[in-house]
Design a protein around this motif. Structure first.
Motif, PDB file in Angstrom:
ATOM      1  N   TYR A 295       0.830  -1.206   0.000  1.00 11.97           N
ATOM      2  CA  TYR A 295       0.000   0.000   0.000  1.00 11.97           C
ATOM      3  C   TYR A 295       0.866   1.258   0.000  1.00 11.97           C
ATOM      4  O   TYR A 295       0.557   2.247  -0.646  1.00 11.97           O
ATOM      5  CB  TYR A 295      -0.888  -0.038   1.243  1.00 11.97           C
ATOM      6  CG  TYR A 295      -1.812   1.142   1.413  1.00 11.97           C
ATOM      7  CD1 TYR A 295      -3.026   1.207   0.742  1.00 11.97           C
ATOM      8  CD2 TYR A 295      -1.467   2.196   2.261  1.00 11.97           C
ATOM      9  CE1 TYR A 295      -3.876   2.272   0.899  1.00 11.97           C
ATOM     10  CE2 TYR A 295      -2.306   3.269   2.418  1.00 11.97           C
ATOM     11  CZ  TYR A 295      -3.518   3.306   1.737  1.00 11.97           C
ATOM     12  OH  TYR A 295      -4.354   4.377   1.905  1.00 11.97           O
ATOM     13  N   PHE A 309     -12.340   1.222  -1.246  1.00 12.15           N
ATOM     14  CA  PHE A 309     -12.971   1.977  -0.156  1.00 12.15           C
ATOM     15  C   PHE A 309     -14.114   2.823  -0.704  1.00 12.15           C
ATOM     16  O   PHE A 309     -15.179   2.934  -0.092  1.00 12.15           O
ATOM     17  CB  PHE A 309     -11.956   2.902   0.527  1.00 12.15           C
ATOM     18  CG  PHE A 309     -10.935   2.177   1.364  1.00 12.15           C
ATOM     19  CD1 PHE A 309     -11.185   0.898   1.828  1.00 12.15           C
ATOM     20  CD2 PHE A 309      -9.723   2.777   1.677  1.00 12.15           C
ATOM     21  CE1 PHE A 309     -10.250   0.232   2.589  1.00 12.15           C
ATOM     22  CE2 PHE A 309      -8.786   2.117   2.442  1.00 12.15           C
ATOM     23  CZ  PHE A 309      -9.049   0.844   2.891  1.00 12.15           C
ATOM     24  N   ALA A 312     -17.053   0.640  -1.476  1.00 14.48           N
ATOM     25  CA  ALA A 312     -17.679   0.189  -0.232  1.00 14.48           C
ATOM     26  C   ALA A 312     -18.466   1.330   0.403  1.00 14.48           C
ATOM     27  O   ALA A 312     -19.548   1.131   0.949  1.00 14.48           O
ATOM     28  CB  ALA A 312     -16.631  -0.328   0.739  1.00 14.48           C
TER      29      ALA A 312
ATOM     30  N   THR B  31     -18.543  -4.478   2.906  1.00 12.91           N
ATOM     31  CA  THR B  31     -18.438  -3.035   3.150  1.00 12.91           C
ATOM     32  C   THR B  31     -17.953  -2.720   4.557  1.00 12.91           C
ATOM     33  O   THR B  31     -17.207  -1.773   4.750  1.00 12.91           O
ATOM     34  CB  THR B  31     -19.800  -2.342   2.952  1.00 12.91           C
ATOM     35  OG1 THR B  31     -20.781  -3.119   3.617  1.00 12.91           O
ATOM     36  CG2 THR B  31     -20.131  -2.217   1.499  1.00 12.91           C
ATOM     37  N   LEU B  34     -14.230  -2.976   4.848  1.00 13.54           N
ATOM     38  CA  LEU B  34     -13.584  -1.933   4.040  1.00 13.54           C
ATOM     39  C   LEU B  34     -13.785  -0.564   4.668  1.00 13.54           C
ATOM     40  O   LEU B  34     -12.874   0.256   4.719  1.00 13.54           O
ATOM     41  CB  LEU B  34     -14.142  -1.947   2.614  1.00 13.54           C
ATOM     42  CG  LEU B  34     -13.685  -3.106   1.732  1.00 13.54           C
ATOM     43  CD1 LEU B  34     -14.510  -3.164   0.455  1.00 13.54           C
ATOM     44  CD2 LEU B  34     -12.214  -2.991   1.394  1.00 13.54           C
ATOM     45  N   ASN B  35     -14.997  -0.324   5.170  1.00 14.25           N
ATOM     46  CA  ASN B  35     -15.269   0.981   5.759  1.00 14.25           C
ATOM     47  C   ASN B  35     -14.501   1.202   7.051  1.00 14.25           C
ATOM     48  O   ASN B  35     -14.188   2.326   7.417  1.00 14.25           O
ATOM     49  CB  ASN B  35     -16.770   1.135   6.033  1.00 14.25           C
ATOM     50  CG  ASN B  35     -17.533   1.476   4.772  1.00 14.25           C
ATOM     51  OD1 ASN B  35     -16.967   2.039   3.842  1.00 14.25           O
ATOM     52  ND2 ASN B  35     -18.789   1.120   4.730  1.00 14.25           N
ATOM     53  N   ASP B  37     -11.526   0.023   7.700  1.00 14.51           N
ATOM     54  CA  ASP B  37     -10.073  -0.024   7.516  1.00 14.51           C
ATOM     55  C   ASP B  37      -9.483   1.324   7.924  1.00 14.51           C
ATOM     56  O   ASP B  37      -9.990   2.371   7.527  1.00 14.51           O
ATOM     57  CB  ASP B  37      -9.760  -0.311   6.046  1.00 14.51           C
ATOM     58  CG  ASP B  37      -8.294  -0.645   5.831  1.00 14.51           C
ATOM     59  OD1 ASP B  37      -8.012  -1.785   5.444  1.00 14.51           O
ATOM     60  OD2 ASP B  37      -7.424   0.214   6.073  1.00 14.51           O
ATOM     61  N   ARG B  39      -7.099   2.841   6.900  1.00 11.43           N
ATOM     62  CA  ARG B  39      -6.584   3.647   5.796  1.00 11.43           C
ATOM     63  C   ARG B  39      -7.716   4.321   5.020  1.00 11.43           C
ATOM     64  O   ARG B  39      -7.475   5.082   4.099  1.00 11.43           O
ATOM     65  CB  ARG B  39      -5.763   2.768   4.852  1.00 11.43           C
ATOM     66  CG  ARG B  39      -4.480   2.289   5.487  1.00 11.43           C
ATOM     67  CD  ARG B  39      -3.840   1.192   4.682  1.00 11.43           C
ATOM     68  NE  ARG B  39      -4.602  -0.050   4.768  1.00 11.43           N
ATOM     69  CZ  ARG B  39      -4.126  -1.236   4.415  1.00 11.43           C
ATOM     70  NH1 ARG B  39      -2.896  -1.339   3.974  1.00 11.43           N
ATOM     71  NH2 ARG B  39      -4.864  -2.315   4.499  1.00 11.43           N
ATOM     72  N   ASN B  40      -8.941   4.014   5.399  1.00 13.48           N
ATOM     73  CA  ASN B  40     -10.083   4.576   4.679  1.00 13.48           C
ATOM     74  C   ASN B  40     -10.435   5.940   5.252  1.00 13.48           C
ATOM     75  O   ASN B  40     -11.051   6.054   6.294  1.00 13.48           O
ATOM     76  CB  ASN B  40     -11.277   3.632   4.796  1.00 13.48           C
ATOM     77  CG  ASN B  40     -12.404   4.044   3.872  1.00 13.48           C
ATOM     78  OD1 ASN B  40     -12.388   5.144   3.321  1.00 13.48           O
ATOM     79  ND2 ASN B  40     -13.365   3.165   3.704  1.00 13.48           N
ATOM     80  N   SER B  41     -10.017   6.977   4.560  1.00 12.35           N
ATOM     81  CA  SER B  41     -10.230   8.324   5.091  1.00 12.35           C
ATOM     82  C   SER B  41     -11.685   8.753   4.964  1.00 12.35           C
ATOM     83  O   SER B  41     -12.087   9.744   5.532  1.00 12.35           O
ATOM     84  CB  SER B  41      -9.334   9.317   4.365  1.00 12.35           C
ATOM     85  OG  SER B  41      -9.523   9.216   2.977  1.00 12.35           O
ATOM     86  N   ARG B  42     -12.479   7.988   4.210  1.00  7.31           N
ATOM     87  CA  ARG B  42     -13.885   8.373   4.064  1.00  7.31           C
ATOM     88  C   ARG B  42     -14.613   8.338   5.402  1.00  7.31           C
ATOM     89  O   ARG B  42     -15.451   9.169   5.679  1.00  7.31           O
ATOM     90  CB  ARG B  42     -14.578   7.449   3.086  1.00  7.31           C
ATOM     91  CG  ARG B  42     -14.270   7.822   1.674  1.00  7.31           C
ATOM     92  CD  ARG B  42     -14.950   6.881   0.728  1.00  7.31           C
ATOM     93  NE  ARG B  42     -14.741   7.322  -0.629  1.00  7.31           N
ATOM     94  CZ  ARG B  42     -13.627   7.151  -1.275  1.00  7.31           C
ATOM     95  NH1 ARG B  42     -12.622   6.559  -0.698  1.00  7.31           N
ATOM     96  NH2 ARG B  42     -13.490   7.574  -2.500  1.00  7.31           N
ATOM     97  N   ILE B  45     -13.776  11.346   7.191  1.00  7.75           N
ATOM     98  CA  ILE B  45     -14.498  12.492   6.634  1.00  7.75           C
ATOM     99  C   ILE B  45     -15.949  12.451   7.082  1.00  7.75           C
ATOM    100  O   ILE B  45     -16.521  13.465   7.484  1.00  7.75           O
ATOM    101  CB  ILE B  45     -14.408  12.470   5.097  1.00  7.75           C
ATOM    102  CG1 ILE B  45     -12.983  12.821   4.667  1.00  7.75           C
ATOM    103  CG2 ILE B  45     -15.394  13.452   4.479  1.00  7.75           C
ATOM    104  CD1 ILE B  45     -12.723  12.636   3.210  1.00  7.75           C
ATOM    105  N   ALA B  46     -16.517  11.242   7.059  1.00 13.86           N
ATOM    106  CA  ALA B  46     -17.919  11.113   7.481  1.00 13.86           C
ATOM    107  C   ALA B  46     -18.058  11.522   8.943  1.00 13.86           C
ATOM    108  O   ALA B  46     -18.966  12.270   9.309  1.00 13.86           O
ATOM    109  CB  ALA B  46     -18.396   9.685   7.274  1.00 13.86           C
ATOM    110  N   GLN B  72     -16.857  18.684   1.181  1.00 14.50           N
ATOM    111  CA  GLN B  72     -17.205  17.273   1.295  1.00 14.50           C
ATOM    112  C   GLN B  72     -17.758  16.944   2.680  1.00 14.50           C
ATOM    113  O   GLN B  72     -18.344  15.887   2.870  1.00 14.50           O
ATOM    114  CB  GLN B  72     -15.964  16.438   1.030  1.00 14.50           C
ATOM    115  CG  GLN B  72     -14.829  16.779   1.984  1.00 14.50           C
ATOM    116  CD  GLN B  72     -13.565  16.036   1.637  1.00 14.50           C
ATOM    117  OE1 GLN B  72     -13.609  14.919   1.197  1.00 14.50           O
ATOM    118  NE2 GLN B  72     -12.410  16.658   1.820  1.00 14.50           N
TER     119      GLN B  72
END
Lengths: 492, 486
Positions: A295, A309, A312, B31, B34-35, B37, B39-42, B45-46, B72
């Motif tokens: 990564y 991501f 998902a 999901t 993945l959500n 993780d 490393r998931n910046s989403r 952000i959420a 965002q």
């Protein structure tokens, strides 16, 4: 299919018009929706851009009415929908800090591409003329493919050397090579089909072709490998090779060619894995995407993982247009635009778009099934396979079905060259479908029942028939008799 | 040939089916992993853009999340009267991301973001209805009018803190420190804007962005520490209010060349020998230093820890421990006894000292939160007044009260003397070390002395001595007269 026996000979342009209006509503509606969600003022820019798209689509429709009125009525609406959605998503990404003004450029390229496609429809009139360009196409393909490595005009972007730059404009000539190679393969195999079919050794249940007949296949393999090694372009290599295997299979109907093709692909993949760092890297990323080291490394799995991501995050229903964060993924408006759609429209929305692709390539193949000449069949299937492989390589790469390689989603992704190539393909396929669905005029002077009734094969029934009658729906006039004479002269 | 085309079509459809399967695995089945993780910046952000519950004082909103479509992030945190409450709330930034550690935003992050255990069912409901999860509303004990009064009292360019608590319950009514800042400047969504504002604010002298000065800035307490040394003395039983003590102008410190002086300009020089009450009121140093050396380190330490020294608190803002470290020798103990040397105190800690004395020796746990309500206004948390420690018995507290009243009526605390009620207080002036002309100026106390209700502490850090004396005493009086009704 039985009900189509009567329907197939109708022009069905009105259906196309209705679907086209629906397509425009979706595409332009998506763009307005983006503007509303992101609190942009819906001003004359939106009116102009929507108007431009509508005008282009309707102009194309009119050209079809005049030049190819029996063309497949579903192809144009689907393509307009996808193209419109693409512009809407690119427009949406322009609101983020990473991109600016890409949507305008994409709209400009759409106009240019559609104009070129219309021009091709008008000038070409009959796809069979392309058969005369068989060997010219091969030469053109080689030139187009290797142009990017000519010093001075070639450009290296993102590790793949597939661009040329002339006067500040960047262009991917390889995109056009999809068309020229498809023409060459179709032309070559239509000409040499009998030779390849008849000469060969039977080993067990399978008949293997002679070594000298393998020449062109080997050439295709060489081109694909050359593209792969010289340009670091895995996606196109895979596509070219898949194209040739598919076309040669359709031409010969022999499994042996698939086997030979499979062996070539395997050898190619093995060689690429051994000697091309780029290919091996992609393969490693595919297998170990979530590995932290993979990564973090340069050209590592960062993009792929962030794409997953994004998908998902969209989940089943998506965040809604304008409400996700698709800009996190690198190349969100080109190579990874599928992720942007997956995030904002969700599994449902993205599946819908895949279904559109599925219908689209089915219509391409339908045109191949219906047309009477071998060249047309092979060309239509070749172009359909080009579409299938593009979508499969892109979406499969993003979802980890196969290693990721740089291809762009047809009609969606930002990029002028791919757009132009795909619209030209649309024009060619529309011509083939026009030839396929156009009623065969059988004059009373022709013997329609005897052995000499060549050229009257019913495209839908797949066998000769003498029952075919000219269909007169009272209002529509058929094309001039001269074209039917050409039909009759075509060797089957 | 057509059959071959059909086969090709079937293979193509098969390939598309593989895509559908892979897509549904990514978008529907896996999901969660993945959500979540890291490393998931989403998710960040959420979370960063999620609506947080409001922070209110007396029903008025001082921090809230308003919908934001510009970026965002879905919501923008907005602070009202930020200069008044910056140290209380801290700020919530989407850039860092999350709340900075200084205030309620951080201390009650779980409640405000809707992720506390008490909001478990809200989360489940939100999951199924698809509604946005709303955070809890936090009502603070602060009094907005008094908070504004305190803000207006502290001069623009001074580093001052005013604390006012209800000593009967521990509720914090005022906690104001200046310099203050506009928390909205650090709640911006733009990373570059945030960085720019942060760098500018970090340049401001005496402004601490990362901690609440009133609870996290232990400084030398000076003579207010005599409330602690005094407790050790009274507890020992050897000292009464009228015990005559020697009051030399200088005390030689054992094993050193240095001496410990009384303040030259105080009234201490008037009497070389005096009773404890007078010595306390005049804040003479030498008798306390001598007493501490007599009693020993243990006794003073015990008194300090009874008030809460060396212990962290959450009110729920983090309160850094005030320090009474082990002393190396008697000389250091002597200095510590008068609030110098190695002793430090936060403004809140000193306010707790006055509170304990005013409340008859019972120290109430300081508390800033009145109620926490869920988004449906159901009460999730309603902290009851809580005894933190029984510091001393009532008679000792009464003795202290008498000494502190004397301090106001006859001694160093005269500026806090009220015509309306009796005030009990202790002043302090702490030197800040060699080469620094400025001092820490303190006053802590409570009123009315006959029925103690509110404790007030005023501190100026690094201020000119006479200006500090003027500000602290008079401002304590202003605060007390404002809070205690006629």
């Amino acid at each position: 299919m039985a009900t189509q026996a009567e329907a197939h000979s109708r022009p069905r342009r009105n259906i196309e018009l209705v679907l086209l209006l629906l397509a425009l509503t979706i595409g332009i509606g998506a763009q307005v929706l983006v503007g509303l969600t992101l609190e942009d003022t819906i001003d004359e820019r939106y009116y102009f851009e929507g108007g431009a798209q509508a005008a282009l689509a309707l102009a194309f429709h009119v050209v079809l009415r005049i030049r190819a009125e029996y063309a497949d009525p579903f192809i144009l609406p689907i393509v307009v929908t996808l193209n419109g959605l693409g512009i809407a998503m690119i427009h949406r990404l322009d609101f983020t800090t990473r991109y600016e003004g890409v949507a305008d450029r994409q709209l400009m390229w759409t106009g240019l591409s559609m104009a070129a496609a219309m021009l091709l429809l008008v000038l070409l009139r009959d796809h069979r003329k392309l058969r005369q360009l068989t060997y010219l196409s091969l030469a053109a393909s080689v030139v187009l493919l290797f142009l990017p490595i000519v010093p001075g005009i070639g450009q290296d972007i993102q590790g793949a050397q597939v661009w040329i730059s002339i006067g500040g404009m960047s262009f991917q000539p390889g995109e056009l090579a999809k068309i020229t190679l498809a023409i060459f393969f179709a032309g070559f195999l239509a000409n040499n089909r009998d030779l390849i079919l008849l000469a060969g050794k039977k080993i067990g249940p399978m008949t293997f072709p002679r070594l000298q007949d393998l020449g062109p296949l080997f050439l295709a393999w060489l081109i694909a490998m050359g593209v792969l090694i010289v340009q670091n372009d895995l996606g196109n290599a895979l596509m070219f090779f898949g194209l040739f295997v598919a076309v040669i299979y359709v031409a010969t109907s022999r499994i042996s060619w698939i086997v030979i093709g499979g062996v070539f692909v395997a050898v190619g993949a093995l060689l690429a894995y051994q000697f091309v760092w780029h290919a091996r890297n992609r393969f490693d990323i595919w297998l170990n995407a979530f590995d932290q080291q993979m990564y973090d490394q340069d050209l590592g799995s960062h993009q792929l993982v962030q794409g997953l991501f994004g998908l998902a995050h969209g989940g089943l229903t998506g965040t809604g247009l304008g409400s996700g964060s698709p800009q996190i993924v690198a190349l969100a408006n080109s190579d990874m635009i599928i992720v942007a759609f997956g995030e904002e429209l969700g599994f449902i929305g993205l599946s819908g778009m895949l279904v559109l692709y599925l219908i689209l390539f089915s219509r391409y193949m339908r045109a191949g099934l219906g047309t009477r000449d071998h060249f047309g069949k092979l060309l239509a299937v070749g172009l359909a396979v080009v579409l299938v492989l593009q979508v499969f390589v892109v979406v499969g790469g993003i979802t980890r079905v196969i290693p990721m390689s740089g291809l762009v989603s047809p009609f969606l992704a930002a990029g002028g060259s791919a757009l132009l190539a795909n619209w030209l393909i649309v024009a060619v396929v529309l011509l083939i479908s026009h030839a396929a669905r156009r009623p065969i005029v059988v004059g009373p002077m022709l013997n329609t029942t005897g052995a000499g009734a060549s050229g009257t094969e019913d495209p839908l029934r797949g066998r000769d028939t003498g029952e075919q009658k000219p269909v007169d729906d009272g209002t529509q006039q058929f094309p001039a008799a001269s074209s039917s004479e050409r039909d009759g002269g075509e060797q089957q | 040939m057509n059959n071959a085309i059909r086969h090709t079509w079937v293979v193509s459809v098969g390939m598309f089916l593989a895509l559908f399967v892979a897509l549904s695995l990514t978008q529907v089945v896996f999901t969660d992993s993945l959500n979540s993780d890291p490393r998931n910046s989403r998710q960040l952000i959420a979370d960063a853009g999620a609506p947080r519950g409001p922070i209110t004082v007396d029903g008025t909103v001082i921090a809230e999340s308003v919908p934001s479509d510009a970026t965002q992030y879905d919501y923008q945190r907005v602070y009202q009267d930020p200069e008044l409450y910056s140290h209380i709330t801290g700020y919530f930034s989407v850039v860092t991301p999350g709340p900075n550690q200084s205030g309620i935003e951080y201390a009650l992050n779980d409640y405000l973001s809707g992720h506390s255990d008490a909001q478990f069912f809200d989360r489940i409901t939100a999951l199924f209805t698809g509604d946005t999860l709303m955070g809890a509303q936090v009502e603070l004990t602060l009094d907005p009018e008094l908070q504004r009064l305190a803000y207006d009292l502290i001069p623009e360019n001074e580093r001052g803190t005013i604390i006012l608590t209800d000593l009967r319950t521990g509720e914090v009514k005022v906690m104001m420190s200046r310099p203050s800042y506009d928390t909205n400047e650090l709640a911006v969504h733009s990373g570059s804007q945030f960085q720019e504002n942060l760098e500018r604010l970090e340049e401001v002298e005496g402004l601490h962005l990362n901690y609440n000065v009133a609870t996290n800035n232990p400084i030398f307490p000076g003579s207010v520490f005599k409330l602690i040394t005094g407790l050790a003395m009274l507890n020992s039983g050897d000292y009464e209010l009228d015990t005559e003590l020697e009051n030399p102008s200088e005390l030689e410190l054992p094993l050193t060349e240095s001496t410990l002086p009384n303040f030259a300009d105080g009234g201490c020089a008037a009497r070389p020998e005096a009773e404890l009450n007078w010595i306390f009121a005049q804040s003479c140093n030498t008798p306390f230093a001598a007493a501490a050396m007599d009693l020993g380190e243990e006794a003073v330490l015990e008194a300090a820890e009874a008030y809460g020294w060396n212990e962290a608190l959450r009110i729920p803002i983090y309160v850094q421990p005030s320090r009474f470290p082990e002393v190396a020798d008697d000389a250091e103990l002597a200095r510590a006894a008068i609030g110098q040397g190695s002793v430090t105190a936060t403004p809140l800690q000193m306010n707790m000292v006055a509170s304990a004395i005013g409340n008859g020796g019972t120290l109430m746990q300081p508390q800033m939160v009145d109620t926490i309500r869920g988004s449906d206004l159901q009460i999730l948390n309603n902290p009851e007044p809580q005894v933190l420690n029984d510091v001393m018995d009532r008679s000792t507290a009464d003795e202290f009260t008498e000494m502190m009243v004397t301090t106001v009526e006859e001694g160093t605390g005269w500026r806090a003397d009220s015509s309306r009620f009796q005030v009990a207080a202790k002043t302090g002036t702490a030197q800040r070390g060699a080469g620094d002309d400025m001092v820490n100026s303190w006053i802590t106390g409570f009123a009315p002395a006959d029925d103690p209700q509110y404790a007030v502490t005023v501190v100026y850090e690094g201020i000119d001595m006479s200006r500090g004396n003027e500000l602290t005493g008079s401002q304590m009086l202003t605060m007390l007269e404002a809070v205690i009704e006629e």
